[in-house]
Enzyme design. Structure first.
Site, PDB file in Angstrom:
ATOM      1  NE  ARG A 140      53.491  30.442  44.347  1.00  0.00           N
ATOM      2  CZ  ARG A 140      54.091  30.823  43.248  1.00  0.00           C
ATOM      3  NH1 ARG A 140      55.106  31.653  43.287  1.00  0.00           N
ATOM      4  NH2 ARG A 140      53.723  30.367  42.079  1.00  0.00           N
ATOM      5  CD  GLU A 148      52.399  44.729  52.981  1.00  0.00           C
ATOM      6  OE1 GLU A 148      53.233  45.502  52.449  1.00  0.00           O
ATOM      7  OE2 GLU A 148      51.762  43.861  52.343  1.00  0.00           O
TER       8      GLU A 148
END
Length: 235
Positions: free
Chosen positions: A202, A102
């Site tokens: 999800r 990230e």
């Protein structure tokens, strides 16, 4: 198609793929020294059997790499559903089957961007649950909510820029930035099984809407490369 836009400024991009629907088929058949070179009805039946009986290891031989740009609140939820963790007593946990890298504001000072829901995108509290959301709130609530958030972001962004201009290091200046709505960018590399585990969680109706939107993008990009596997693994 290798990129799908999500929310106001986010996206999911399929960077790389290793394998096809034949990958789990041939991984399963290696025990019998067999290999398919093109997909047949027999191979589809094998995929159905593997998925139905919970034989997940063949699906870990195919890999996908995504670039994701999403608000921090989505990124942190996403991170919870990574699989393949091995926990060692004297080391931090690590993921044997997944990789996550990230961007960090310790090192970069590119212009921050933020997710700001429009006036008609704010949701109310659910009636019978302590988490999640319910129906959309009325205009007289949603409109000032958007204005207040924009004002808050502008104020904190100005403080962040002031800190940088006055010589405060980036890793501390970022304390001024609003956290949960700030967009972050990361690379996510995982097996086909890892993708399907994420999607199974999800895509559920009670998942947070924002991460549902990202999951739908992942589903569409993965489906193009692994249509037969996805149809069996994600019902």
């Amino acid at each position: 198609m290798n990129k799908i836009n999500v929310l106001d400024q986010g996206y999911v991009r399929l960077v790389d793929v290793m394998g096809s629907d034949l990958t789990p088929v041939n991984a399963a058949r290696v025990s019998f020294d067999k290999e398919s070179t093109e997909m047949t009805d027999k191979d589809v039946r094998l995929l159905k059997f593997l998925a139905r009986e919970g034989h997940s290891s063949p699906f870990r031989h195919a890999f996908l790499q995504f670039e994701v740009y999403a608000p921090l609140m989505v990124a942190r939820q996403w991170h919870k559903y990574r699989i393949g963790s091995t926990h060692l007593e004297e080391q931090d946990s690590y993921d044997a089957l997944e990789a996550w890298n990230e961007s960090s504001r310790r090192y970069i000072t590119e212009d921050p961007t933020f997710y700001i829901p429009a006036f008609n995108e704010w949701r109310g509290k659910p009636e019978n649950s302590k988490q999640g959301s319910g129906d959309y709130v009325p205009f007289d609530v949603g409109n000032p909510a958007t204005k207040r958030l924009m004002e808050s972001v502008d104020k904190q962004l100005a403080d962040y820029e002031w800190a940088l201009e006055n010589g405060i290091c980036a890793e501390q200046a970022r304390l001024f930035l609003p956290a949960y709505g700030m967009y972050v960018r990361w690379y996510w590399s995982t097996s086909l099984q890892g993708v399907c585990h994420f999607l199974s969680q999800r895509l559920k109706h009670d998942a947070q809407k924002e991460i549902q939107d990202y999951a739908k993008a992942v589903l569409e990009l993965t489906k193009e490369k692994f249509p037969a596997s996805l149809s069996e693994l994600i019902k």
